[in-house]
Structures are given as C-alpha cells and as structure tokens.
Enzyme design. Structure first.
Site, mmCIF file in Angstrom:
data_model
loop_
_atom_site.group_PDB
_atom_site.id
_atom_site.type_symbol
_atom_site.label_atom_id
_atom_site.label_comp_id
_atom_site.label_asym_id
_atom_site.label_seq_id
_atom_site.Cartn_x
_atom_site.Cartn_y
_atom_site.Cartn_z
ATOM 1 N N ASP A 155 0.860 -1.180 0.000
ATOM 2 C CA ASP A 155 0.000 0.000 0.000
ATOM 3 C C ASP A 155 0.896 1.229 0.000
ATOM 4 O O ASP A 155 1.731 1.392 0.892
ATOM 5 C CB ASP A 155 -0.895 0.008 1.250
ATOM 6 C CG ASP A 155 -1.918 -1.121 1.217
ATOM 7 O OD1 ASP A 155 -2.485 -1.377 0.142
ATOM 8 O OD2 ASP A 155 -2.140 -1.752 2.267
ATOM 9 N N ASP A 200 -14.028 -3.949 -2.284
ATOM 10 C CA ASP A 200 -13.970 -3.837 -0.823
ATOM 11 C C ASP A 200 -15.372 -4.093 -0.301
ATOM 12 O O ASP A 200 -16.315 -3.397 -0.692
ATOM 13 C CB ASP A 200 -13.499 -2.444 -0.398
ATOM 14 C CG ASP A 200 -12.060 -2.168 -0.818
ATOM 15 O OD1 ASP A 200 -11.297 -3.131 -0.980
ATOM 16 O OD2 ASP A 200 -11.717 -0.982 -0.997
#
Lengths: 252, 207
Positions: free
Chosen positions: A11, A130
């Site tokens: 990330d 998500d």
C-alpha cells in the site's frame, strides 16, 4: 496443475509503503522498490501495488515508480489506485504493470471495465472489491478505500463486473483488513460461487492456516501485507507450511 | 554483429515486462515493427496479449505476416509468447475465419471447461525433452490454448482440468503459452537459453 498464489501487497502513500488497520492510521514501512524486490526474491507469486492515497487525492499511481519496480520484479505486477480511464491504465501497463486494478471508478462508470477489456484484454483487468458485512444481508460494496458506502450488494457487483470484462477479482474484507483474525471465508465462498474468474482473497491473514483456508474456500490467490511487512510470516516459511499441508504451491 | 533482441511491438503486448526480463539478463532490447528487421534480425520476440483477432490485425496492419513466415522458413530464432504462440498457428476458436500465420500446423481451442476461467496464475509444466523448455512452474494468462501437439515440434504440457500445450520448440523457435518474462527464475532460464542459442546461430552464419 493450478498452483495457489501467495501475493504480498504494497500500500503506497506519497511513494512509500504504508500500512494501517481498516484503511486508517497509516504508518511508514519502507521503500517500495526495495520491498518489492525482496518479496519477489523470497518467492512471492505476484506483487500488488496499490496507491491508497490516489483516489482521494484525484491522481493515480506513478508510472515512474512502476518502472523501477518492474526492473527488479520477475513475477506479475498488479497496479491500482486512482485509475479512472483507459489512458491512465495504458501508462501504467506501459511502465511495466502486467494488470491494473480498478475499484471506485469502475463502480461509478461500469463501462470503464468494458473499455479496459476491449483495449488490453480481460487478463489485464482486475476489479478490486472492498466489502463490509451487513447483518444477515450479505456484504455491501465500499468505494474510496473503504470510506464510501454504495448500498450495492458486493456479490451482485462482482457478477456484473465479470460480465463487463473483469478477468480477476481482488476481494478485500473491510471487516478483517489489518485485524489478523483470518480471511472472511464466507465472503470468499459467496463470491467464488458467483463468478468463474480467479478470486484473490485479502484482509485478515495471520498465519499459514489462514492462507490454506482461503484456498480451500475457493480463492486461487491470497494477499497479505502487514504479516509480511513485520516478518510475522515469511514467504518461504509460509510456502513450506502450505506444501507440507498438501496445498499446490509454486516451488521454484 | 547486432547483439540485441528485436521485440515486435504491435501495441498489443506487455512490452515493458518483456524488455525488463531481458535487461535483467544483461541483454539489450529494441522494439519496433520494421518488416525487414523482423525478417532478418538475429533474434526476434513475438509477444502478444488480448484477443487473437486484434493480434492478427496488428500483424497485418504493420505488414509483418510475410516477414514472420519467412523468418520461420529460414530457421531464424523466434521466441513467441502467449498470444504470440497462438498467432503462429493456423487459426483459433476465439476468432473463426481469421487466418493465423500458419507456421504451426494446428488450431487453437478453448481451454478445457473449469470452475475458474480464464486461467490466470501459475501452473506446472512437464518438459518437452528439448534443449530450451524444461519442467517447472510458470505464469499463464489465457482462456485458449493448443490441446494437441502439432507434428515436428517438441511439446511441453500443463494440465488444468484437462491437458493443454504449455510450450513448443523446434530448433531455435520457441513458443510459450506462458509468460517466461514474469515466471521467476524458471522463466529467466528459458529467456537465457533461447538468447544464447540465437547468438550462437549468428556466429555460425558469420563464419
């Protein structure tokens, strides 16, 4: 013989690898090129690079950084974060990404998935989903790095995304992300039953048993970040444990 | 003597990954679509991702069909990758009526039906017994493949709810359904052996 994939995720924020819990409280982990090369050398089967600050800041992962990662990584590289059009995807693929991962923009403009498939082929198109569990109501689709609710059913969206041209689903459980409480196996089973494309599970990995459970639930890849960054799980040890448990894993 | 690899750049391939794969071996690469160079360069890579019809259209749009066929007929080194392998065949079930390059006398079929398609991930390869392709694990991204071995080629096989051809070799022509450029050390070994053999061939010709 299909082999299950172990996938570390980087990330990114401001060009650095960061890690948080449920997408919040980000802290610095290190340099993405150095970390990607280390994971690749250790036996990672694929590297995912997500610019977590990109969508909210209205920009996309930098091609220059992708180019540097490409030089040191000899396994597939997936790049995501803020990709909202075909030209941005093209710049990242041209810089050395093998696949692009699209999340928010595909939800806002589903026809983007068709455009990406027509231009690059389905094998380049990863749709990142998500999902957050709803009480006895399945899972809701989230956007903008988990900060935006959609009211949409995550499983229905997965099916639609595949119909439009997704070649792979990167499935993150928002409830489990960063918690080290195991993957959401119910979510994995529900999505893999609904779609035929490969599903990569994400969110919650703590030990080799979680990876094994994700594969047993239908995922063909399992992604993790924190456990690799902090050395709680080493990629070599993880693969040895999975092999010993009879899982099909790349060994060379 | 030109020691670089020429990569056919038709706009439908993961060029940067292939270039990086050779650069990691210290081999310089050049990309282009010059029909004369494609016909005669020491070592040519024919890459490709995406649909069969789009790949063949790009070959023809750039006037490369005759160059690639001539190159094959003269035994000059070719490394075909993924859709590159498929384009070397007569045709594909993905695009009925579209003529492939036909240097491999076989037709591409859909992969065996399976719970997960397209194939996107690593698979194990059983070696051909040829000098270029060995046994190991490689990365694939395909929904179509050869399902039977063409005559006169050494075939490597993989299996995913049914057998399919992972790679073919014949002299210095190597065709991979998988992506050696992103198949770790296993793939790098194939790139290295093919490159070495290609430049060895050139030395012989110079003598």
């Amino acid at each position: 013989m299909r082999l299950n994939r172990i996938i570390p995720c980087l990330d990114l924020r401001d060009g650095r690898v960061v890690k948080g819990v449920r997408f919040e409280g980000l802290r610095d982990i290190g340099d993405p090129v150095e970390i990607a090369g280390r994971y690749s050398d250790a036996g990672a089967d694929e590297i995912v690079v997500l610019d977590v600050s990109a969508t909210s800041e209205g920009r996309s992962a930098t091609p220059a950084l992708v180019r540097r990662i490409r030089e040191v990584v000899d396994v597939p590289v997936v790049v995501g974060g803020g990709i909202g059009d075909v030209e941005t995807a093209n710049r990242l693929l041209d810089a050395g990404a093998d696949k692009v991962s699209v999340n928010t923009a595909a939800v806002m403009r589903p026809e983007l998935i068709e455009s990406l498939r027509d231009r690059f082929g389905r094998q380049c198109v990863v749709i990142a989903i998500d999902a957050i569990r709803r009480d006895r109501m399945g899972w809701e689709l989230l956007v903008r790095s988990g900060r935006g609710r959609t009211g949409l059913d995550a499983i229905g969206w997965a099916s639609r995304a595949v119909d439009l041209g997704a070649g792979e689903i990167l499935l993150t459980s928002h409830d489990r992300d960063g918690t080290r409480s195991g993957y959401d196996l119910g979510l994995i089973r529900s999505i893999t039953r609904a779609v035929s494309v490969p599903v990569v599970a994400s969110g919650g990995a703590a030990s080799w048993r979680d990876f094994a459970a994700a594969f047993a639930s239908g995922a063909t890849g399992a992604l993790a970040a924190g456990v690799f960054h902090e050395g709680q799980v080493g990629i070599g040890d993880l693969k040895r444990s999975l092999l010993a448990a009879g899982k099909e894993i790349r060994t060379c | 003597m030109d020691r670089s690899i020429y990569i056919v750049d038709t706009g439908v391939a993961n060029m940067s990954s292939i270039e990086a794969g050779f650069r990691r071996l210290g081999v310089p690469v050049v990309r282009g679509v010059d029909p004369g160079v494609v016909a005669t360069a020491t070592a040519v890579v024919l890459p490709g991702v995406g649909s069969f019809a789009a790949g063949i259209a790009a070959i023809d749009r750039n006037g490369l069909r005759a160059s690639i066929i001539a190159r094959f007929d003269e035994g000059r080194p070719i490394l075909a990758i993924c859709l590159g392998l498929q384009m070397l065949c007569r045709g594909s079930a993905e695009a009925p009526g579209v003529a492939g390059l036909g240097v491999i006398d076989a037709a591409i079929e859909a992969m065996p039906p399976a719970a997960v398609r397209p194939q996107m991930g690593w698979n194990r390869i059983e070696a051909s017994g040829g000098p270029m392709l060995d046994s190991g694990d490689a990365y694939f991204a395909n929904g179509f493949a050869l399902r039977s071995a063409p005559a006169d080629w050494k075939a490597s096989w993989s299996e995913d709810e049914g057998d399919f051809i992972a790679g073919l070799e014949r002299g210095r022509t190597v065709a991979c359904q998988f992506h050696p450029e992103i198949s770790g050390r296993f793939g790098a070994g194939i790139l290295a052996r093919w490159t070495e053999s290609a430049f060895e061939a050139e030395v012989v010709r110079c003598v």
